[in-house]
Design a protein around this motif. Sequence first.
Motif, PDB file in Angstrom:
ATOM      1  N   GLN A  69      -7.379   0.163  11.268  1.00 22.50           N
ATOM      2  CA  GLN A  69      -6.357  -0.831  11.604  1.00 22.50           C
ATOM      3  C   GLN A  69      -6.203  -1.896  10.533  1.00 22.50           C
ATOM      4  N   ALA A  70      -7.317  -2.217   9.871  1.00 21.40           N
ATOM      5  CA  ALA A  70      -7.264  -3.287   8.879  1.00 21.40           C
ATOM      6  C   ALA A  70      -6.439  -2.887   7.662  1.00 21.40           C
ATOM      7  N   ILE A  71      -6.274  -1.573   7.451  1.00 20.59           N
ATOM      8  CA  ILE A  71      -5.548  -1.165   6.253  1.00 20.59           C
ATOM      9  C   ILE A  71      -4.206  -0.525   6.578  1.00 20.59           C
ATOM     10  N   LEU A  72      -3.947  -0.370   7.881  1.00 20.72           N
ATOM     11  CA  LEU A  72      -2.788   0.426   8.293  1.00 20.72           C
ATOM     12  C   LEU A  72      -1.465  -0.117   7.754  1.00 20.72           C
ATOM     13  N   ILE A  73      -1.229  -1.396   7.955  1.00 18.25           N
ATOM     14  CA  ILE A  73       0.082  -1.959   7.598  1.00 18.25           C
ATOM     15  C   ILE A  73       0.290  -1.940   6.080  1.00 18.25           C
ATOM     16  N   PRO A  74      -0.643  -2.473   5.284  1.00 12.33           N
ATOM     17  CA  PRO A  74      -0.422  -2.429   3.832  1.00 12.33           C
ATOM     18  C   PRO A  74      -0.330  -1.007   3.297  1.00 12.33           C
ATOM     19  N   LEU A  75      -1.122  -0.105   3.898  1.00 16.80           N
ATOM     20  CA  LEU A  75      -1.055   1.287   3.457  1.00 16.80           C
ATOM     21  C   LEU A  75       0.331   1.856   3.722  1.00 16.80           C
ATOM     22  N   PHE A  76       0.848   1.547   4.901  1.00 20.57           N
ATOM     23  CA  PHE A  76       2.181   2.031   5.258  1.00 20.57           C
ATOM     24  C   PHE A  76       3.235   1.462   4.303  1.00 20.57           C
ATOM     25  N   ILE A  77       3.127   0.156   4.032  1.00 20.82           N
ATOM     26  CA  ILE A  77       4.105  -0.470   3.130  1.00 20.82           C
ATOM     27  C   ILE A  77       3.988   0.129   1.737  1.00 20.82           C
ATOM     28  N   ARG A  84       6.889   2.266  -0.221  1.00 25.61           N
ATOM     29  CA  ARG A  84       7.466   1.873  -1.496  1.00 25.61           C
ATOM     30  C   ARG A  84       7.235   2.931  -2.567  1.00 25.61           C
ATOM     31  N   ILE A 118      -4.032  11.889   0.749  1.00 28.04           N
ATOM     32  CA  ILE A 118      -4.784  10.846   0.022  1.00 28.04           C
ATOM     33  C   ILE A 118      -5.381   9.842   1.003  1.00 28.04           C
ATOM     34  N   ALA A 126      -9.432   9.156   1.274  1.00 28.74           N
ATOM     35  CA  ALA A 126      -9.970   7.810   1.064  1.00 28.74           C
ATOM     36  C   ALA A 126     -10.773   7.345   2.268  1.00 28.74           C
ATOM     37  N   PHE A 167       0.430   9.831  12.608  1.00 29.69           N
ATOM     38  CA  PHE A 167       1.521   9.402  13.490  1.00 29.69           C
ATOM     39  C   PHE A 167       2.422   8.398  12.775  1.00 29.69           C
ATOM     40  N   ILE A 168       1.817   7.513  12.005  1.00 26.47           N
ATOM     41  CA  ILE A 168       2.585   6.458  11.350  1.00 26.47           C
ATOM     42  C   ILE A 168       3.122   6.903   9.996  1.00 26.47           C
TER      43      ILE A 168
END
Lengths: 293, 276
Positions: free
Chosen positions: A136-144, A148, A160, A164, A231-232
Amino acid sequence: MFNIILSIREEQKYPTVMTQKEIFNKTTMYAIFILFTALTIYPLIWLFYSSFKPLIEIIKNSLALPKKPTFDNYIQAIKIGKLGLYMINSIIYTTVSTTITIIFSMMASFAFAKIENRASSFLYNLFLIGLLITIQAILIPLFIAETRAGLTDTYFGVIIAYVAINLPLAVYLGTEYIKKIPDSFIEAAQIEGATYWKIFTSIILPICRPVIVTILILTSFACWNEFILVFILTASDRTRSLPVGIYSFSGPLASEYGMQFAALVIGITPMIILYAIFHKQITKGFASGAIKG
Amino acid sequence: MYLAVIAFPVMSSVLLSFTKYNVYKNTAVWIGLANYIKIFKEPVFWFSVRNNLFIIFVSVFGQIPIGFILAYIIYRKLVKYRNFFQSMVFLPSIISTVIVGILWSSLFSPIGAITKIIQSITKNPDYVMSIMTNKNLAMLPIGFVLLWMYTGTYLIIFLANLQNINPDVIEAAQIDGATNSQILTKVIIPQLYGVIVLTMILAISGSLKSFDLVFAMTGGGPAYYTNLLAIYMYNYSFIYANYGVGSAISTVMVFMCIVLIFIIRVIRSKIEPMED
């Protein structure tokens, strides 16, 4: 002192009649385990036979065995739910991610364990921190970041991320294992003129078989069962995996119980077969992974 | 690659939580603590915290002790068919959480086996299993499924470590006339302190990040009463595309995890000197 030892030995030789309390204890213990077993097996059996029932029978009498077993649910689930495609995707994600994780982690472990300099201990500690970090701590930045970079909804984007996420534990297990290999093995090989690569492939890897099996088990189960990342990070049927495909049966198709049950059976069966074959290695792998994680 | 996928995102997640981020324009405006103030004012956030604490409670005071007791029974060879029982208790934890969630929500549903069994026991055909839609009770089945699914993992961990204990120590205690319960509390448990602390850390961090099971079982419903922090974060980030608030929630989760693990370490350092 000697007498006591003797008396223990004799007790073992001639078991005394169990007291009422001991019988009670024994019954309780069996009852606990039988309860757990029943709780594990019954839902799975119920699911299995229910998946062969037409929807009306499921709703009318959900406990009864199917009157006329039918494969309709399976045909429907595979057709509407595209489970065949998802199954292939899951296999691709699991095998590719696990292979890359094993190769990278063993190479990194060898470097961390046997090549000593500041950079390697710094990098190793960085990996250890990764053990504590949640998805969860990396989900949003990873998605962004993947959005990009145009990596969302591609196999590469999922793989990847899987590599990781599984690397920290794999590197940790591998490094701790290789550290125990005596340095003299490596020195002897070096004297005979072996390169690092040669040492790695012909000495380290064969010795590391047990830990490689552990990493293989932990990583492949983690990838096969992973849900939130795929899923994301994926949006189309082309790239989604089995857990996501099965999840879709709990949404708009939730009242199609027959199809849902068939999908669940399809999802569970490969795992249960693997577990039945390899249960010793699997439990060992989980035990060593969890102890050290 | 590892840096790009794990280390860098954690830092940027914390930074993001102080901003209003627009994913389409890729612009971030610094808004300080506004995201945090927003979530602290929402009741759903507090439901989620409560439910996460409930899950931690079930893990630490349910899964770990039950797992330990089962492992102890197997270790002392107090029952037969140990391999079979061990595999059965562990089996649920190899099944995908999403599948477990859907399976149990159908078992608890009005057409599910549990409802039917209760109907036939109570001879009341109109009985309807409503526990999943009752906002005050809906967490209980989730707790039950968590026990069902993860107790086996702790059984395996404890069993592996029990088998690592030097049998000579236990034999020596037996020769000195110690009873079984004395051996358990004075010899075996002290040797496992490290493992117990470790399982508690595993349980806490695992509980805070739990998502799949509840997401598949209830989706956080009814009316957010089974919401978890992870689902709350998911909704904000990926349904409302509000990544700033989402990051604030994940930062809170990481912070809670660190605090709880720190508390356990302190308790551990208090216990260990008493041993000597």
